[in-house]
Design a protein around this motif. Structure first.
Motif, PDB file in Angstrom:
ATOM      1  N   PHE A 231       0.824  -1.206   0.000  1.00  0.00           N
ATOM      2  CA  PHE A 231       0.000   0.000   0.000  1.00  0.00           C
ATOM      3  C   PHE A 231       0.857   1.255   0.000  1.00  0.00           C
ATOM      4  O   PHE A 231       1.867   1.343   0.695  1.00  0.00           O
ATOM      5  CB  PHE A 231      -0.903   0.015   1.239  1.00  0.00           C
ATOM      6  CG  PHE A 231      -1.494   1.352   1.543  1.00  0.00           C
ATOM      7  CD1 PHE A 231      -2.486   1.889   0.738  1.00  0.00           C
ATOM      8  CD2 PHE A 231      -1.036   2.102   2.622  1.00  0.00           C
ATOM      9  CE1 PHE A 231      -3.023   3.141   1.007  1.00  0.00           C
ATOM     10  CE2 PHE A 231      -1.573   3.350   2.911  1.00  0.00           C
ATOM     11  CZ  PHE A 231      -2.575   3.878   2.099  1.00  0.00           C
TER      12      PHE A 231
ATOM     13  N   TRP B 117      -6.148   6.336   0.715  1.00  0.00           N
ATOM     14  CA  TRP B 117      -6.317   5.148   1.553  1.00  0.00           C
ATOM     15  C   TRP B 117      -7.780   4.718   1.597  1.00  0.00           C
ATOM     16  O   TRP B 117      -8.099   3.523   1.452  1.00  0.00           O
ATOM     17  CB  TRP B 117      -5.818   5.416   2.970  1.00  0.00           C
ATOM     18  CG  TRP B 117      -6.177   4.326   3.933  1.00  0.00           C
ATOM     19  CD1 TRP B 117      -5.675   3.066   3.967  1.00  0.00           C
ATOM     20  CD2 TRP B 117      -7.155   4.401   4.973  1.00  0.00           C
ATOM     21  NE1 TRP B 117      -6.277   2.341   4.976  1.00  0.00           N
ATOM     22  CE2 TRP B 117      -7.182   3.137   5.606  1.00  0.00           C
ATOM     23  CE3 TRP B 117      -7.997   5.410   5.438  1.00  0.00           C
ATOM     24  CZ2 TRP B 117      -8.037   2.858   6.674  1.00  0.00           C
ATOM     25  CZ3 TRP B 117      -8.840   5.137   6.504  1.00  0.00           C
ATOM     26  CH2 TRP B 117      -8.847   3.876   7.110  1.00  0.00           C
TER      27      TRP B 117
ATOM     28  N   GLN C 286      -8.759   3.005  -1.640  1.00  0.00           N
ATOM     29  CA  GLN C 286      -8.169   1.681  -1.789  1.00  0.00           C
ATOM     30  C   GLN C 286      -8.806   0.682  -0.826  1.00  0.00           C
ATOM     31  O   GLN C 286      -9.019  -0.495  -1.189  1.00  0.00           O
ATOM     32  CB  GLN C 286      -6.662   1.752  -1.591  1.00  0.00           C
ATOM     33  CG  GLN C 286      -5.956   2.512  -2.711  1.00  0.00           C
ATOM     34  CD  GLN C 286      -4.448   2.387  -2.645  1.00  0.00           C
ATOM     35  OE1 GLN C 286      -3.921   1.413  -2.136  1.00  0.00           O
ATOM     36  NE2 GLN C 286      -3.764   3.374  -3.180  1.00  0.00           N
TER      37      GLN C 286
ATOM     38  N   PHE D  83      -1.777  -3.555   3.624  1.00  0.00           N
ATOM     39  CA  PHE D  83      -1.694  -2.262   4.309  1.00  0.00           C
ATOM     40  C   PHE D  83      -0.561  -2.172   5.321  1.00  0.00           C
ATOM     41  O   PHE D  83      -0.222  -1.077   5.752  1.00  0.00           O
ATOM     42  CB  PHE D  83      -3.026  -1.938   4.997  1.00  0.00           C
ATOM     43  CG  PHE D  83      -4.109  -1.502   4.050  1.00  0.00           C
ATOM     44  CD1 PHE D  83      -3.905  -0.459   3.165  1.00  0.00           C
ATOM     45  CD2 PHE D  83      -5.331  -2.147   4.031  1.00  0.00           C
ATOM     46  CE1 PHE D  83      -4.889  -0.052   2.290  1.00  0.00           C
ATOM     47  CE2 PHE D  83      -6.340  -1.746   3.162  1.00  0.00           C
ATOM     48  CZ  PHE D  83      -6.112  -0.706   2.277  1.00  0.00           C
TER      49      PHE D  83
END
Length: 300
Positions: free
Chosen positions: A252, A268, A271, A289
């Motif tokens: 990520f 974020w 996603q 993540f």
């Protein structure tokens, strides 16, 4: 936990370098002139900017981040930031592989300065990935345990240059992910990271990663390249990447860079929503993540 594998460290030297290309900014402090023209906060000394980033990451619950020195020759700035907050930052640095001192700079950065990842931008610095000079950089990186190489492929745009009216004479033909498998195969223990899912070359990036298990993809930025693929969604991108590469090689990232914008929480959020739509379970999301970054760049 949340780790960000793609943040740019826009230091004072970064802005000074930009200002040299923008004589219309006028006389005086070049870094101050550049940030004033952009309407951004001046970065201050590397330690000040590092502290600013820690406060920003704390505000958003981000535990660790990769900080990229975003012009060649700025290794020292990000090294100071990483040394000041070693459990929060991993230092990465941009390198122009065409420069005669590139192997020496790589060895110095990964050794004496304690940085962890060499960042190559072939379209920006106009070289082919099968150039012998690139192989020498990979050889040096592979000789440093724990190091990685980041290679920007696909479409490349630098928003800050556009905002200052500066040309970006990039040759995007040079950023082909399919040039990476020979380098990856020759250095099987060296992690190679391709940002932005290949930045428009998703098919090629997936092919390269499928061929070589040390090629990773980062998920960073808004992934605006998707508009080149009619009908494709971010959830589709994650589904394809998970199907071909698997959850263990996706990192990520946000592509955050300047203040006052700071850390890009909307990236974020988008996603996270896309991964949920793609059917990724909590264990997969944790790998992407945080877990994969932690495995590649374990905190000292």
């Amino acid at each position: 936990m949340l780790h960000d594998a793609h943040c740019h460290f826009f230091s004072r030297r970064f802005f000074e370098t930009l200002a040299r290309d923008a004589p219309d900014l006028g006389p005086g402090d070049p870094a101050a002139a550049a940030t004033a023209a952009l309407g951004w906060e001046a970065p201050g000394a590397p330690a000040e900017l590092a502290d600013r980033w820690v406060a920003e990451l704390d505000r958003h619950g981000v535990s660790r981040a990769a900080l990229i020195a975003s012009v060649p020759g700025d290794e020292q700035s990000v090294a100071e930031a990483a040394a000041r907050h070693p459990r929060r930052f991993v230092g990465w640095f941009m390198l122009d592989a065409t420069r005669e001192d590139a192997p020496r700079r790589t060895a110095d950065a990964l050794g004496r300065l304690g940085l962890r990842c060499v960042c190559l931008f072939p379209a920006m610095h106009r070289y082919r990935l099968d150039d012998e000079r690139v192989r020498r950089v990979f050889d040096v990186a592979a000789a440093h345990p724990g190091a990685a190489v980041f290679v920007h492929c696909g479409v490349l745009s630098v928003g800050v240059r556009a905002k200052l009216g500066l040309p970006s004479r990039f040759d995007v033909r040079l950023g082909d992910p399919l040039a990476l498998p020979p380098l990856a195969a020759a250095h099987p223990g060296l992690p190679i990271i391709v940002p932005h899912f290949g930045a428009g070359l998703l098919r090629e990036a997936l092919m390269a990663a499928d061929l070589c298990s040390n090629i990773h993809l980062d998920t960073s930025s808004s992934n605006g390249w998707i508009r080149y693929h009619p009908g494709l969604t971010l959830a589709d991108v994650f589904r394809r990447a998970l199907d071909v590469v698997g959850p263990g090689r996706l990192l990520f990232g946000t592509d955050s860079s300047f203040f006052p914008r700071g850390w890009q929480r909307p990236v974020w959020e988008a996603q996270a929503a896309a991964l949920e739509q793609a059917g990724a379970d909590p264990a997969v999301r944790e790998q992407i993540f945080a877990g994969n970054f932690e495995r590649l760049f374990e905190a000292g």
